[in-house]
Write a protein that holds these residues in place. Structure first.
Motif, PDB file in Angstrom:
ATOM      1  N   SER A  82      -0.621   3.365 -16.532  1.00  0.00           N
ATOM      2  CA  SER A  82       0.304   2.855 -15.666  1.00  0.00           C
ATOM      3  C   SER A  82       0.379   1.543 -15.874  1.00  0.00           C
ATOM      4  O   SER A  82      -0.237   0.919 -16.871  1.00  0.00           O
ATOM      5  N   ARG A  83       1.524   0.741 -15.505  1.00  0.00           N
ATOM      6  CA  ARG A  83       1.946  -0.643 -15.771  1.00  0.00           C
ATOM      7  C   ARG A  83       1.934  -1.354 -14.234  1.00  0.00           C
ATOM      8  O   ARG A  83       2.428  -0.890 -13.421  1.00  0.00           O
ATOM      9  N   LEU A  84       1.344  -2.527 -14.258  1.00  0.00           N
ATOM     10  CA  LEU A  84       1.229  -3.346 -13.107  1.00  0.00           C
ATOM     11  C   LEU A  84       2.268  -4.357 -13.207  1.00  0.00           C
ATOM     12  O   LEU A  84       2.635  -4.910 -14.251  1.00  0.00           O
ATOM     13  N   ALA A  85       2.724  -5.069 -12.068  1.00  0.00           N
ATOM     14  CA  ALA A  85       3.420  -6.186 -11.810  1.00  0.00           C
ATOM     15  C   ALA A  85       2.652  -7.250 -12.148  1.00  0.00           C
ATOM     16  O   ALA A  85       1.565  -7.308 -11.869  1.00  0.00           O
ATOM     17  N   PRO A  86       2.937  -8.476 -12.656  1.00  0.00           N
ATOM     18  CA  PRO A  86       2.472  -9.551 -13.079  1.00  0.00           C
ATOM     19  C   PRO A  86       1.699 -10.283 -11.730  1.00  0.00           C
ATOM     20  O   PRO A  86       0.482 -10.947 -12.136  1.00  0.00           O
ATOM     21  N   ASP A  87       2.304 -10.059 -10.800  1.00  0.00           N
ATOM     22  CA  ASP A  87       1.717 -10.799  -9.651  1.00  0.00           C
ATOM     23  C   ASP A  87       0.912  -9.817  -8.759  1.00  0.00           C
ATOM     24  O   ASP A  87       0.538  -9.922  -7.619  1.00  0.00           O
ATOM     25  N   ALA A  88       0.582  -8.690  -9.443  1.00  0.00           N
ATOM     26  CA  ALA A  88      -0.088  -7.753  -8.276  1.00  0.00           C
ATOM     27  C   ALA A  88      -1.624  -7.962  -7.986  1.00  0.00           C
ATOM     28  O   ALA A  88      -1.802  -8.001  -6.685  1.00  0.00           O
ATOM     29  N   VAL A  89      -2.324  -8.661  -8.922  1.00  0.00           N
ATOM     30  CA  VAL A  89      -3.607  -9.074  -8.300  1.00  0.00           C
ATOM     31  C   VAL A  89      -3.623 -10.388  -7.264  1.00  0.00           C
ATOM     32  O   VAL A  89      -4.329 -10.175  -6.442  1.00  0.00           O
ATOM     33  N   ARG A  90      -2.664 -11.178  -7.682  1.00  0.00           N
ATOM     34  CA  ARG A  90      -2.432 -12.334  -6.792  1.00  0.00           C
ATOM     35  C   ARG A  90      -2.252 -11.982  -5.255  1.00  0.00           C
ATOM     36  O   ARG A  90      -2.606 -12.393  -4.232  1.00  0.00           O
ATOM     37  N   LYS A  91      -1.091 -10.811  -5.208  1.00  0.00           N
ATOM     38  CA  LYS A  91      -0.832 -10.403  -3.978  1.00  0.00           C
ATOM     39  C   LYS A  91      -1.892  -9.569  -3.367  1.00  0.00           C
ATOM     40  O   LYS A  91      -1.992  -9.595  -1.947  1.00  0.00           O
ATOM     41  N   ALA A  92      -2.887  -8.773  -3.975  1.00  0.00           N
ATOM     42  CA  ALA A  92      -3.824  -7.990  -3.574  1.00  0.00           C
ATOM     43  C   ALA A  92      -4.836  -9.092  -3.018  1.00  0.00           C
ATOM     44  O   ALA A  92      -5.564  -8.918  -1.876  1.00  0.00           O
ATOM     45  N   ALA A  93      -5.220 -10.233  -3.487  1.00  0.00           N
ATOM     46  CA  ALA A  93      -5.975 -11.455  -3.108  1.00  0.00           C
ATOM     47  C   ALA A  93      -5.628 -12.014  -1.750  1.00  0.00           C
ATOM     48  O   ALA A  93      -6.418 -12.255  -0.850  1.00  0.00           O
ATOM     49  N   ALA A  94      -4.364 -12.051  -1.582  1.00  0.00           N
ATOM     50  CA  ALA A  94      -3.864 -12.571  -0.340  1.00  0.00           C
ATOM     51  C   ALA A  94      -4.020 -11.693   0.784  1.00  0.00           C
ATOM     52  O   ALA A  94      -4.420 -11.945   2.135  1.00  0.00           O
ATOM     53  N   ASN A  95      -3.994 -10.150   0.453  1.00  0.00           N
ATOM     54  CA  ASN A  95      -4.130  -9.264   1.602  1.00  0.00           C
ATOM     55  C   ASN A  95      -5.672  -9.295   2.064  1.00  0.00           C
ATOM     56  O   ASN A  95      -6.046  -9.146   3.043  1.00  0.00           O
ATOM     57  N   LEU A  96      -6.610  -9.464   0.790  1.00  0.00           N
ATOM     58  CA  LEU A  96      -7.951  -9.321   1.143  1.00  0.00           C
ATOM     59  C   LEU A  96      -8.462 -10.806   1.967  1.00  0.00           C
ATOM     60  O   LEU A  96      -9.774 -10.687   2.351  1.00  0.00           O
ATOM     61  N   ALA A  97      -7.633 -11.719   2.021  1.00  0.00           N
ATOM     62  CA  ALA A  97      -8.166 -13.019   2.620  1.00  0.00           C
ATOM     63  C   ALA A  97      -8.208 -12.598   4.259  1.00  0.00           C
ATOM     64  O   ALA A  97      -8.934 -13.415   4.868  1.00  0.00           O
ATOM     65  N   ASP A  98      -7.392 -11.792   4.279  1.00  0.00           N
ATOM     66  CA  ASP A  98      -7.611 -11.363   5.847  1.00  0.00           C
ATOM     67  C   ASP A  98      -8.976 -10.755   5.968  1.00  0.00           C
ATOM     68  O   ASP A  98      -9.440  -9.855   5.531  1.00  0.00           O
ATOM     69  N   PRO A  99      -9.776 -11.366   7.086  1.00  0.00           N
ATOM     70  CA  PRO A  99     -11.097 -10.810   7.384  1.00  0.00           C
ATOM     71  C   PRO A  99     -11.509  -9.517   7.678  1.00  0.00           C
ATOM     72  O   PRO A  99     -12.626  -8.911   7.479  1.00  0.00           O
ATOM     73  N   ASP A 100     -10.251  -8.775   8.356  1.00  0.00           N
ATOM     74  CA  ASP A 100     -10.307  -7.507   8.710  1.00  0.00           C
ATOM     75  C   ASP A 100     -10.031  -6.518   7.576  1.00  0.00           C
ATOM     76  O   ASP A 100     -10.311  -5.426   7.934  1.00  0.00           O
TER      77      ASP A 100
ATOM     78  N   ALA B 227       6.745   1.304  -7.862  1.00  0.00           N
ATOM     79  CA  ALA B 227       8.061   0.824  -7.649  1.00  0.00           C
ATOM     80  C   ALA B 227       9.079   1.422  -8.592  1.00  0.00           C
ATOM     81  O   ALA B 227      10.224   1.405  -8.466  1.00  0.00           O
ATOM     82  N   ASP B 228       8.489   2.126  -9.621  1.00  0.00           N
ATOM     83  CA  ASP B 228       9.375   2.448 -10.778  1.00  0.00           C
ATOM     84  C   ASP B 228       8.556   3.486 -11.477  1.00  0.00           C
ATOM     85  O   ASP B 228       7.671   3.448 -12.167  1.00  0.00           O
ATOM     86  N   VAL B 229       9.322   4.916 -11.412  1.00  0.00           N
ATOM     87  CA  VAL B 229       8.579   5.989 -12.106  1.00  0.00           C
ATOM     88  C   VAL B 229       9.205   6.010 -13.536  1.00  0.00           C
ATOM     89  O   VAL B 229      10.083   6.218 -13.852  1.00  0.00           O
TER      90      VAL B 229
ATOM     91  N   VAL C 283      -5.344  -1.314   3.630  1.00  0.00           N
ATOM     92  CA  VAL C 283      -3.737  -0.994   3.933  1.00  0.00           C
ATOM     93  C   VAL C 283      -3.072  -1.143   2.564  1.00  0.00           C
ATOM     94  O   VAL C 283      -3.415  -0.925   1.541  1.00  0.00           O
ATOM     95  N   PHE C 284      -1.871  -0.829   3.125  1.00  0.00           N
ATOM     96  CA  PHE C 284      -0.825  -0.532   1.847  1.00  0.00           C
ATOM     97  C   PHE C 284      -0.058  -1.608   1.807  1.00  0.00           C
ATOM     98  O   PHE C 284       0.693  -1.879   2.987  1.00  0.00           O
ATOM     99  N   ASP C 285       0.183  -2.373   0.743  1.00  0.00           N
ATOM    100  CA  ASP C 285       1.090  -3.425   0.787  1.00  0.00           C
ATOM    101  C   ASP C 285       2.294  -2.818  -0.380  1.00  0.00           C
ATOM    102  O   ASP C 285       2.417  -2.904  -1.402  1.00  0.00           O
ATOM    103  N   PRO C 286       3.683  -3.044   0.286  1.00  0.00           N
ATOM    104  CA  PRO C 286       4.960  -2.416  -0.671  1.00  0.00           C
ATOM    105  C   PRO C 286       5.182  -3.558  -1.421  1.00  0.00           C
ATOM    106  O   PRO C 286       5.871  -3.258  -2.597  1.00  0.00           O
ATOM    107  N   ASP C 287       4.813  -4.680  -1.367  1.00  0.00           N
ATOM    108  CA  ASP C 287       5.056  -5.875  -2.239  1.00  0.00           C
ATOM    109  C   ASP C 287       4.048  -5.677  -3.470  1.00  0.00           C
ATOM    110  O   ASP C 287       4.313  -6.659  -4.473  1.00  0.00           O
ATOM    111  N   ILE C 288       3.242  -5.066  -3.613  1.00  0.00           N
ATOM    112  CA  ILE C 288       2.366  -4.874  -4.839  1.00  0.00           C
ATOM    113  C   ILE C 288       2.966  -3.695  -5.474  1.00  0.00           C
ATOM    114  O   ILE C 288       2.926  -2.672  -5.258  1.00  0.00           O
ATOM    115  N   HIS C 289       3.436  -3.830  -6.714  1.00  0.00           N
ATOM    116  CA  HIS C 289       4.203  -3.277  -7.554  1.00  0.00           C
ATOM    117  C   HIS C 289       3.524  -2.596  -8.652  1.00  0.00           C
ATOM    118  O   HIS C 289       2.737  -3.206  -9.441  1.00  0.00           O
ATOM    119  N   TYR C 290       3.632  -1.347  -9.066  1.00  0.00           N
ATOM    120  CA  TYR C 290       3.172  -0.739 -10.197  1.00  0.00           C
ATOM    121  C   TYR C 290       3.946   0.352 -10.752  1.00  0.00           C
ATOM    122  O   TYR C 290       4.997   0.718 -10.013  1.00  0.00           O
TER     123      TYR C 290
END
Length: 387
Positions: free
Chosen positions: A137-155, A164-166, A234-241
């Protein structure tokens, strides 16, 4: 004949009603965008990469990981390898002389299955956030950064992303993923999503628990267990692979049927979660049970009733119904249905779920619940698009 028509109408109505309800809820809620509201501090990250005979593509995957838009001083790469083609040696050579990111290489003496390998890798990971990805698979350059933003939510303790691209130009897979995105966005806004994706999933390290050693739905199993422990996933559609996939009917079966079998077996083993854990157990899980367990049998029954009814009413000319079904399948597997292609994508998934159901029922009848040992084989044709 009238009874056959009534049965067919009833089957179609019964099959479609939950999906119409879902669409109604979707347009009432109109969920959109990332679940993450803020950009947090940059936590330390361990990226877990399981490998088996990946010599042709492992270096390009590692290049992608070290080029991510994230400070490599805060990153650890955990490779767990059971190859016999020199993959581990290529990994060591790649990191020779590099100070960042740190490498943790786990060499398995024998293949024990993906779930066992992941349990070892998760236990070895030392950082606050653990990301799991696949070599193919291939990841978008900002995938980890956006994942960290989601995990900042304590819940929120786990997040997955969107294909995003097959790779490989599979409209069948692309059509299904687009529909799946709608489902998972709504699930995440209601409570949590069910399915987590191997190409990219991220977890809080402290939330990780062991997965079954024979699991063939490892990412989804871990997410489900985390939700059962009280945290949202959760699922974040802004995290692309990007992930490679086949369109041809025969080539898709092994890949799709294996995934379907893993999900069905997981739902059954975790069936006591139904009705519990808030809207997750009362809404999300029942919808997935319908889609994966009930609906495939209703679709098959609908085709059977339509075939019997047309033959009874039209005689030999009634063979047009099964012929139309075969034609629909043939054209869909060639990405040749135009605006109807998304419907074939769903139909293709229902086929895999039905086949997986039959395989699991046969195994259960034979007294054998262990239908897969958890190992996986490489697909050289798909890997060609990654080189």
């Amino acid at each position: 004949m009238k009874r056959l028509l009534e049965a067919l109408f009833g089957l179609v109505a019964l099959t479609g009603l939950p999906y119409l309800i879902y669409l109604g809820v979707y347009y009432l809620r109109r969920p959109s965008g990332t679940p993450a509201d803020t950009w947090p501090r940059e936590p330390s990250v361990s990226i877990v990469l399981p490998t088996y005979n990946e010599a042709a593509i492992v270096e390009s995957k590692l290049e992608e990981l070290v080029d991510l838009d994230y400070p490599m001083a805060k990153v650890e790469i955990v490779v767990v390898d059971s190859s016999d083609d020199g993959t581990a040696e290529l990994v060591e050579t790649f990191f020779a002389g590099r100070s960042d990111p740190e490498l943790t290489l786990i060499r398995e003496d024998e293949r024990k299955g993906l779930a066992v390998a992941l349990n070892e890798a998760y236990a070895a990971a030392t950082n606050e956030v653990v990301v799991k990805t696949d070599c193919d698979s291939r990841l978008a350059p900002d995938a980890v950064r956006k994942a960290a933003a989601n995990l900042a939510d304590p819940d929120v303790a786990a997040v997955t992303g969107r294909n995003a691209d097959v790779l490989g130009d599979s409209d069948v897979e692309r059509g299904y993923r687009d529909i799946q995105t709608m489902i998972q966005v709504l699930e995440s806004h209601i409570d949590s999503t069910l399915i987590f994706h191997g190409p990219f999933s991220a977890f809080e390290r402290d939330a990780i628990v062991r997965i079954d050693e024979d699991s063939i739905a490892d990412d989804t199993e871990l997410a489900l267990k985390i939700r059962r422990n009280g945290d949202r996933v959760v699922f974040d559609p802004d995290i692309h692979y990007k992930e490679a996939a086949h369109s041809a009917f025969g080539k898709r079966r092994e890949q799709k049927d294996r995934r379907a079998m893993g999900l069905l077996r997981l739902l059954w083993r975790q069936r006591d979660a139904l009705g519990s854990h808030g809207a997750y157990g009362r809404v999300v899980l029942p919808f997935n049970w319908w889609f994966m367990v009930v609906s495939p049998w209703l679709v098959a029954a609908g085709i059977a009733v339509a075939t019997v009814g047309s033959l009874a009413m039209l005689g030999p000319a009634g063979a047009a119904v099964p012929a139309a079904a075969l034609g629909f399948t043939a054209l869909g597997s060639r990405d040749a249905l135009g605006p109807l292609q998304p419907f074939y994508s769903l139909f293709d998934t229902q086929i895999s779920l039905l086949r997986a159901s039959v395989s699991l029922l046969r195994a259960r009848a034979d007294g054998d619940d262990e239908t897969h040992d958890g190992t996986w084989s490489t697909d050289d044709e798909l890997r060609e698009v990654l080189q």
